[in-house]
Design a protein around this motif. Structure first.
Motif, PDB file in Angstrom:
ATOM      1  N   LEU A 114       0.698  -1.327  -0.006  1.00  0.00           N
ATOM      2  CA  LEU A 114       0.119   0.253  -0.002  1.00  0.00           C
ATOM      3  C   LEU A 114       0.945   1.297   0.060  1.00  0.00           C
ATOM      4  O   LEU A 114       1.766   1.302   0.906  1.00  0.00           O
ATOM      5  N   SER A 115       0.529   2.165  -0.835  1.00  0.00           N
ATOM      6  CA  SER A 115       1.407   3.290  -1.285  1.00  0.00           C
ATOM      7  C   SER A 115       0.840   4.710  -0.362  1.00  0.00           C
ATOM      8  O   SER A 115      -0.407   4.678  -1.036  1.00  0.00           O
ATOM      9  N   VAL A 116       1.432   5.300   0.350  1.00  0.00           N
ATOM     10  CA  VAL A 116       0.714   6.366   0.921  1.00  0.00           C
ATOM     11  C   VAL A 116       1.706   7.739   0.731  1.00  0.00           C
ATOM     12  O   VAL A 116       2.461   7.711   0.635  1.00  0.00           O
ATOM     13  N   ASN A 117       0.657   8.708   0.245  1.00  0.00           N
ATOM     14  CA  ASN A 117       1.346  10.145  -0.053  1.00  0.00           C
ATOM     15  C   ASN A 117       1.761  10.808   1.271  1.00  0.00           C
ATOM     16  O   ASN A 117       0.898  10.845   2.102  1.00  0.00           O
ATOM     17  N   VAL A 118       2.946  11.278   1.146  1.00  0.00           N
ATOM     18  CA  VAL A 118       3.454  12.171   2.366  1.00  0.00           C
ATOM     19  C   VAL A 118       3.654  13.640   1.826  1.00  0.00           C
ATOM     20  O   VAL A 118       4.091  13.809   0.740  1.00  0.00           O
ATOM     21  N   THR A 144       7.738  -3.821   5.103  1.00  0.00           N
ATOM     22  CA  THR A 144       7.790  -4.104   3.639  1.00  0.00           C
ATOM     23  C   THR A 144       6.508  -4.100   2.934  1.00  0.00           C
ATOM     24  O   THR A 144       6.574  -4.026   1.638  1.00  0.00           O
ATOM     25  N   ARG A 145       5.445  -3.973   3.621  1.00  0.00           N
ATOM     26  CA  ARG A 145       4.090  -3.838   2.819  1.00  0.00           C
ATOM     27  C   ARG A 145       3.857  -2.247   2.482  1.00  0.00           C
ATOM     28  O   ARG A 145       3.105  -1.939   1.663  1.00  0.00           O
ATOM     29  N   LEU A 146       4.502  -1.394   3.205  1.00  0.00           N
ATOM     30  CA  LEU A 146       4.155   0.070   3.145  1.00  0.00           C
ATOM     31  C   LEU A 146       5.272   0.653   2.020  1.00  0.00           C
ATOM     32  O   LEU A 146       6.400   0.526   2.025  1.00  0.00           O
ATOM     33  N   LYS A 147       4.725   1.472   1.212  1.00  0.00           N
ATOM     34  CA  LYS A 147       5.433   2.269   0.285  1.00  0.00           C
ATOM     35  C   LYS A 147       5.305   3.963   0.504  1.00  0.00           C
ATOM     36  O   LYS A 147       3.903   3.967   0.665  1.00  0.00           O
ATOM     37  N   LEU A 148       6.088   4.721   0.615  1.00  0.00           N
ATOM     38  CA  LEU A 148       5.728   6.061   0.786  1.00  0.00           C
ATOM     39  C   LEU A 148       6.225   7.044  -0.311  1.00  0.00           C
ATOM     40  O   LEU A 148       7.045   6.776  -1.021  1.00  0.00           O
ATOM     41  N   VAL A 174      10.731  -0.108   4.530  1.00  0.00           N
ATOM     42  CA  VAL A 174       9.893   0.467   3.911  1.00  0.00           C
ATOM     43  C   VAL A 174      10.414   1.142   2.535  1.00  0.00           C
ATOM     44  O   VAL A 174      11.460   1.468   2.653  1.00  0.00           O
ATOM     45  N   ALA A 175       9.652   1.141   1.338  1.00  0.00           N
ATOM     46  CA  ALA A 175      10.043   1.561   0.193  1.00  0.00           C
ATOM     47  C   ALA A 175       9.360   2.903  -0.008  1.00  0.00           C
ATOM     48  O   ALA A 175       8.663   3.430   0.274  1.00  0.00           O
ATOM     49  N   PHE A 176      10.356   3.731  -0.926  1.00  0.00           N
ATOM     50  CA  PHE A 176      10.109   4.961  -1.156  1.00  0.00           C
ATOM     51  C   PHE A 176       9.776   5.289  -2.764  1.00  0.00           C
ATOM     52  O   PHE A 176      10.656   4.578  -3.696  1.00  0.00           O
ATOM     53  N   ALA A 177       8.763   5.924  -3.335  1.00  0.00           N
ATOM     54  CA  ALA A 177       8.618   6.244  -4.619  1.00  0.00           C
ATOM     55  C   ALA A 177       8.648   7.653  -4.704  1.00  0.00           C
ATOM     56  O   ALA A 177       8.380   8.479  -3.733  1.00  0.00           O
ATOM     57  N   LEU A 178       8.990   8.062  -5.924  1.00  0.00           N
ATOM     58  CA  LEU A 178       9.232   9.394  -6.211  1.00  0.00           C
ATOM     59  C   LEU A 178       8.190   9.784  -7.109  1.00  0.00           C
ATOM     60  O   LEU A 178       8.014   9.465  -8.242  1.00  0.00           O
ATOM     61  N   ASP A 179       7.084  10.548  -6.512  1.00  0.00           N
ATOM     62  CA  ASP A 179       5.812  10.735  -7.343  1.00  0.00           C
ATOM     63  C   ASP A 179       5.756  11.929  -8.082  1.00  0.00           C
ATOM     64  O   ASP A 179       6.881  12.638  -8.028  1.00  0.00           O
ATOM     65  N   ASP A 180       4.995  11.917  -9.194  1.00  0.00           N
ATOM     66  CA  ASP A 180       5.196  13.079 -10.302  1.00  0.00           C
ATOM     67  C   ASP A 180       6.242  13.380 -10.817  1.00  0.00           C
ATOM     68  O   ASP A 180       6.615  14.661 -11.245  1.00  0.00           O
ATOM     69  N   PHE A 181       7.165  12.358 -11.028  1.00  0.00           N
ATOM     70  CA  PHE A 181       8.495  12.538 -11.627  1.00  0.00           C
ATOM     71  C   PHE A 181       8.552  13.337 -12.725  1.00  0.00           C
ATOM     72  O   PHE A 181       7.783  12.858 -13.893  1.00  0.00           O
TER      73      PHE A 181
END
Ligand code: C2E
Ligand code: CA
Ligand code: CA
Ligand code: CA
Length: 276
Positions: A114-118, A144-148, A174-181
């Motif tokens: 599950l990916s959560v916007n920070v 490991t289930r959480l992505k920020l 915890v994994a990180f994604a870079l949004d709106d890249f």
């Protein structure tokens, strides 16, 4: 005196007065929203190259008795300005962890992320790392289930602090994604230093990918960049098979968009995985 009179008439322009009231009223309503339990998270599927659902992004929805469903585009900025985003962000993280805890109990959903916007303000909090770990622990959710999801613009603050927080959470899983890249200001040299898992190609580049050569070139470049750096790359706002096919041809490995599902209530999303 005449001129001042005219100015004051302008100042009390009913339209302007209405705009001020609207903003003040929005703030006031937002202040009550948590206590009145008016927030929900909706989930939108994230799929792998083979079409399998690998997880979801949690998108905040505000259901106000008179306003109806208010889009985050309308209230996130106000929540940021007033600082209310901190309490709201905590609420979203708790809702996400409650969902992950429920998913962990069923084999069909146990592997989903599950990916959560920070928000920038939330990430800047000195206790951001321990507060995220505390919520995960309280709901007994595997990190490991959480992505920020972070945006580029929040990385320019204090790079060492950003890297420190990301590394500390990554060390826990915890994994990180870079949004709106591609829409912000991150430099390639900074990108190289961030402990990222994924780049998200902004939907603004995906929308016209089939007819705008510049958007197509940018999307291809982001995919190539991600692959070179060993990162996953997810395209958002995918609405058409042809957009997905183009992205897949160039090596994109994950997708999100109306083609695979609209944001929906948690129960409806989870029902897709019901046994049978
Ligand atoms: P975002 O993180 O870039 O989220 C993607 C937005 O694109 C969502 O809008 C989603 O509903 C929409 N979308 C998904 N698929 C498609 C598609 O195929 N086509 C088109 N045209 N749009 C699509 P939404 O839910 O209105 O959220 C808007 C923004 O509000 C989000 O953009 C994010 O920046 C912010 N936001 C949402 N939830 C939260 C939250 O819990 N915390 C914070 N800080 N920000 C949030
Ligand atoms: Ca996002
Ligand atoms: Ca996005
Ligand atoms: Ca966006």
């Amino acid at each position: 005196a005449k001129a001042a009179g005219r100015n004051s008439i302008r100042f009390f322009d009913p339209a302007m007065q209405a705009a001020v009231t609207t903003r003040a009223q929005l703030e006031a309503d937002l202040r009550d929203a948590l206590a009145k339990d008016e927030f929900r998270i909706f989930l939108q599927a994230q799929v792998a190259a083979d079409g399998r659902i690998i997880g979801a992004e949690a998108l905040l929805r505000w259901f106000h008795p008179l306003r109806g469903c208010v889009s985050p585009a309308e209230f996130i900025a106000v929540a940021e300005d007033t600082g209310m985003i901190l309490a709201i962000g905590d609420w979203v993280l708790e809702a996400a962890c409650a969902c992950l805890a429920a998913w962990a109990k069923q084999p069909a959903t146990a592997e989903l992320t599950l990916s959560v916007n920070v928000s920038a303000r939330q990430f800047r909090q000195t206790d951001f790392v321990p507060s995220v770990l505390a919520v995960l622990a309280r709901f007994a959710v595997a990190p490991t289930r959480l992505k920020l999801e972070l945006t580029e613009n929040m990385l320019v603050d204090d790079v060492e602090d950003v890297i420190g927080k990301m590394s500390a959470l990554k060390a826990e899983g915890v994994a990180f994604a870079l949004d709106d890249f591609g829409t912000g200001y991150s430099s390639l040299s900074l990108l190289k230093r961030l402990p990222l898992y994924q780049l998200k190609i902004d939907q603004g580049f995906v929308r016209d990918i089939l007819c705008d050569a510049n958007d197509a070139a940018i999307a291809k470049m982001v995919i190539a960049l991600a692959r070179t750096m060993g990162l996953s790359v997810l395209a958002e706002g995918v609405e058409l098979d042809a957009q997905r096919d183009f992205l897949a041809h160039h090596g994109c490995d994950a997708y999100q968009g109306y083609l695979f599902g609209c944001p929906q209530p948690v129960e409806d999303f989870t029902a897709r995985f019901a046994a049978g």
